[in-house]
Design a protein around this motif. Structure first.
Motif, PDB file in Angstrom:
ATOM      1  N   GLU A  17       0.859  -1.176   0.000  1.00 52.27           N
ATOM      2  CA  GLU A  17       0.000   0.000   0.000  1.00 52.27           C
ATOM      3  C   GLU A  17       0.893   1.222   0.000  1.00 52.27           C
ATOM      4  OE1 GLU A  17      -4.098  -1.035   2.350  1.00 52.27           O
ATOM      5  OE2 GLU A  17      -2.471  -0.171   3.504  1.00 52.27           O
ATOM      6  N   GLY A  51      -8.190   4.833  -4.177  1.00 52.13           N
ATOM      7  CA  GLY A  51      -7.705   4.619  -2.829  1.00 52.13           C
ATOM      8  C   GLY A  51      -8.810   4.923  -1.839  1.00 52.13           C
ATOM      9  N   VAL A  72      -4.695   6.135   1.303  1.00 55.77           N
ATOM     10  CA  VAL A  72      -3.973   4.878   1.104  1.00 55.77           C
ATOM     11  C   VAL A  72      -4.415   4.281  -0.223  1.00 55.77           C
ATOM     12  CG1 VAL A  72      -3.559   2.569   2.005  1.00 55.77           C
ATOM     13  CG2 VAL A  72      -3.727   4.502   3.560  1.00 55.77           C
ATOM     14  N   PRO A  74      -3.887   0.928  -2.754  1.00 52.24           N
ATOM     15  CA  PRO A  74      -3.349  -0.420  -2.934  1.00 52.24           C
ATOM     16  C   PRO A  74      -2.359  -0.434  -4.107  1.00 52.24           C
ATOM     17  CG  PRO A  74      -5.745  -0.474  -2.895  1.00 52.24           C
ATOM     18  CD  PRO A  74      -5.335   0.955  -2.971  1.00 52.24           C
TER      19      PRO A  74
END
Length: 77
Positions: A17, A51, A72, A74
């Motif tokens: 991440e 995200g 965040v 991935p």
């Protein structure tokens, strides 16, 4: 932002991440919540990635008058 050659701008630690930190204006920060979907545009790569908002700052940065938001993303690739 423009930085001098050789200046460290970020360090990647875990590539599963990727955390993106952005500054959000006071008029818009009230619409953001942790867990909310977000899109991050990467012009250098010519793509946009999905995200989620992980954290919304509660105090404005005195210099920029923006609120820090952590998104965040991935990174399956």
């Amino acid at each position: 932002a423009t930085v001098a050659p050789g200046t460290t701008t970020f360090t990647l630690v875990d590539l599963d991440e990727v955390a993106v930190r952005v500054g959000v204006a006071e008029g818009e920060v009230g619409t953001l919540r942790a867990g909310q979907a977000a899109r991050v545009e990467l012009p250098a790569l010519g793509r946009t990635v999905a995200g989620r908002v992980e954290r919304v700052g509660v105090a404005a940065d005195p210099g920029s008058r923006t609120y820090g938001v952590k998104i965040v993303v991935p990174n399956a690739d």
